[in-house]
Design a protein around this motif. Structure first.
Motif, PDB file in Angstrom:
ATOM      1  N   PHE A 112       0.812  -1.219   0.000  1.00 13.00           N
ATOM      2  CA  PHE A 112       0.000   0.000   0.000  1.00 13.00           C
ATOM      3  C   PHE A 112       0.850   1.275   0.000  1.00 13.00           C
ATOM      4  N   PHE A 113       0.226   2.377  -0.426  1.00 18.39           N
ATOM      5  CA  PHE A 113       0.717   3.734  -0.216  1.00 18.39           C
ATOM      6  C   PHE A 113       2.089   3.966  -0.869  1.00 18.39           C
ATOM      7  N   THR A 114       2.237   3.522  -2.119  1.00 12.77           N
ATOM      8  CA  THR A 114       3.498   3.691  -2.856  1.00 12.77           C
ATOM      9  C   THR A 114       4.686   3.310  -1.973  1.00 12.77           C
ATOM     10  N   SER A 115       4.617   2.124  -1.407  1.00 11.73           N
ATOM     11  CA  SER A 115       5.708   1.606  -0.573  1.00 11.73           C
ATOM     12  C   SER A 115       6.618   0.715  -1.413  1.00 11.73           C
ATOM     13  N   PHE A 116       7.048   1.271  -2.532  1.00 11.07           N
ATOM     14  CA  PHE A 116       7.862   0.561  -3.517  1.00 11.07           C
ATOM     15  C   PHE A 116       8.596   1.648  -4.307  1.00 11.07           C
ATOM     16  N   GLY A 117       9.567   1.238  -5.113  1.00  6.51           N
ATOM     17  CA  GLY A 117      10.238   2.198  -5.978  1.00  6.51           C
ATOM     18  C   GLY A 117      11.332   3.003  -5.314  1.00  6.51           C
ATOM     19  N   ARG A 123      17.597  -4.265 -10.173  1.00  7.33           N
ATOM     20  CA  ARG A 123      17.674  -5.608  -9.597  1.00  7.33           C
ATOM     21  C   ARG A 123      16.994  -5.672  -8.235  1.00  7.33           C
ATOM     22  N   GLU A 124      17.183  -4.646  -7.417  1.00  8.97           N
ATOM     23  CA  GLU A 124      16.575  -4.633  -6.082  1.00  8.97           C
ATOM     24  C   GLU A 124      15.050  -4.593  -6.171  1.00  8.97           C
ATOM     25  N   HIS A 125      14.516  -3.837  -7.124  1.00  9.58           N
ATOM     26  CA  HIS A 125      13.059  -3.799  -7.296  1.00  9.58           C
ATOM     27  C   HIS A 125      12.536  -5.153  -7.771  1.00  9.58           C
ATOM     28  N   TYR A 126      13.254  -5.780  -8.680  1.00 11.10           N
ATOM     29  CA  TYR A 126      12.857  -7.124  -9.120  1.00 11.10           C
ATOM     30  C   TYR A 126      12.925  -8.109  -7.956  1.00 11.10           C
ATOM     31  N   ASN A 127      13.936  -7.962  -7.104  1.00 16.05           N
ATOM     32  CA  ASN A 127      14.045  -8.852  -5.938  1.00 16.05           C
ATOM     33  C   ASN A 127      12.835  -8.720  -5.013  1.00 16.05           C
ATOM     34  N   ALA A 128      12.339  -7.489  -4.866  1.00  8.93           N
ATOM     35  CA  ALA A 128      11.162  -7.274  -4.016  1.00  8.93           C
ATOM     36  C   ALA A 128       9.931  -7.963  -4.596  1.00  8.93           C
ATOM     37  N   ILE A 129       9.749  -7.858  -5.903  1.00  4.52           N
ATOM     38  CA  ILE A 129       8.634  -8.562  -6.558  1.00  4.52           C
ATOM     39  C   ILE A 129       8.814 -10.071  -6.416  1.00  4.52           C
ATOM     40  N   ARG A 130      10.051 -10.540  -6.533  1.00  2.00           N
ATOM     41  CA  ARG A 130      10.328 -11.983  -6.373  1.00  2.00           C
ATOM     42  C   ARG A 130       9.933 -12.463  -4.977  1.00  2.00           C
ATOM     43  N   THR A 131      10.273 -11.671  -3.949  1.00  2.00           N
ATOM     44  CA  THR A 131       9.905 -12.028  -2.577  1.00  2.00           C
ATOM     45  C   THR A 131       8.400 -12.226  -2.454  1.00  2.00           C
ATOM     46  N   ILE A 132       7.646 -11.274  -3.013  1.00  3.70           N
ATOM     47  CA  ILE A 132       6.183 -11.338  -2.917  1.00  3.70           C
ATOM     48  C   ILE A 132       5.647 -12.518  -3.722  1.00  3.70           C
ATOM     49  N   ALA A 133       6.159 -12.691  -4.930  1.00  5.29           N
ATOM     50  CA  ALA A 133       5.701 -13.797  -5.781  1.00  5.29           C
ATOM     51  C   ALA A 133       5.946 -15.142  -5.105  1.00  5.29           C
TER      52      ALA A 133
END
Length: 248
Positions: A112-117, A123-133
Motif C-alpha cells: 500500500f501507499f506507494t511503498s515501492f520504488g 535488480r533490487e526492485h525485481y528482488n522485491a517482486i520476487r519475494t512477494i511472488a
C-alpha cells in the motif's frame, strides 16, 4: 545526514514520517480496505501479507475483517509499535522486502501507499517482486498501490508548508526523467537543529510493473485509478492500484 541510497531506512524509521503521512484519514483508509476486500471476494480463511506495513495501519484494518494477517517492514521502530498490537490473527516481523520471506504461504499480498520504488537498482526492485511472488501460493493475488506517474507530474505542488502538533514541515518537490523527489525540512523546538530528509521514488509506469510482474509469473488482471476503485485513466487517475495473479 544519511546515505542517499538507503534514505528510506532512516526516514521511515522516524516518528516525523508517521506524523506527516498517517495520523489522519483513518476513515478513508478503512473504506478503501473494505471496498478492496469486497472487490477481491477474499475467502474467510485466507492468509494475507502486508508488505512494507509500517506501524501496521493497513494490517490492522485487514485483520479487523477476520483474516489472518502478517505484516513485514524494515523499520525497527515501526515494527516495535506494530508488535504491541499483535493478536492471534495479526503478526509483525522486521524484514526487508528485497530478501526472501515465507514460501507458498499466503493467498493475498498487499503493498500500500506507494511503498515501492525506493531502491537504487532495477535488480533490487525485481528482488522485491520476487519475494512477494514466492510468498504467494499458486493462484495467489498481489495488490500494488502506486502513484500514477503521469498524474503526479501534472499535479506536482512544488512548495508546501504544514504544521502538525507544533512541528513545521517544509516540503519541496521536483522530478527528473527517472524519479520523483521530495525534500522534507522539519523544524521542531525540541530539536537542537532542523532535520532534513529527501525522498526518492522511481517513475514506474504500468508497463514497467507489468514487466516486473510477468518476469515472476504474475499476470496483471485489473488496474484501478483511485481508492474508490474507479477505472484507471493514464492521465486523470491519481493512483495505479494493480491486481495480479500468480500462475500455477
Amino acid at each position: 545526514m544519511f546515505n542517499s541510497s538507503t534514505w528510506f531506512k532512516e526516514w521511515f524509521n522516524s516518528p516525523y514520517y508517521h506524523k506527516l503521512y498517517f495520523e489522519h484519514d483513518e476513515k478513508e483508509a478503512s473504506a478503501f480496505i473494505t471496498r478492496l476486500l469486497n472487490k477481491l471476494s477474499v475467502p474467510e480463511h485466507a492468509r494475507l501479507l502486508d508488505v512494507a506495513c509500517g506501524r501496521g495501519r493497513h494490517s490492522k484494518l485487514l485483520a479487523a475483517h477476520g483474516f489472518d494477517v502478517t505484516g513485514i517492514d524494515l523499520a525497527p521502530s515501526s515494527i516495535a509499535i506494530a508488535k504491541a498490537q499483535e493478536n492471534s490473527h495479526l503478526h509483525f516481523y522486521e524484514h526487508d522486502m528485497r530478501l526472501p520471506f515465507w514460501i507458498n504461504y499466503f493467498d493475498y499480498a498487499f503493498n500500500f501507499f506507494t511503498s515501492f520504488g525506493y531502491f537504487r537498482t532495477e535488480r533490487e526492485h525485481y528482488n522485491a517482486i520476487r519475494t512477494i511472488a514466492n510468498a504467494l501460493k499458486p493462484k495467489g493475488t498481489i495488490v500494488i498501490d502506486y502513484l500514477n506517474v503521469h498524474y503526479a507530474e501534472d499535479h506536482l505542488v512544488h512548495k508546501q508548508e504544514k504544521v502538525i502538533d507544533d512541528v513545521t514541515y517544509y516540503l519541496t518537490k521536483w522530478y527528473d526523467e527517472t524519479h520523483f523527489y521530495k525534500k522534507i525540512e522539519i523544524e521542531d523546538e525540541s530539536l537542537e537543529a532542523p532535520l532534513e530528509f529527501t525522498e526518492k521514488v522511481s517513475k514506474f509506469s504500468l508497463g514497467d510493473f507489468n514487466d516486473m510482474l510477468a518476469y515472476y509469473h504474475l499476470q496483471l488482471k485489473e488496474v484501478y485509478g483511485d481508492y474508490n476503485l474507479n477505472a484507471y485513466d493514464v492521465k486523470y487517475s491519481p493512483q495505479m492500484i494493480m491486481i495480479a495473479e500468480k500462475k500455477s
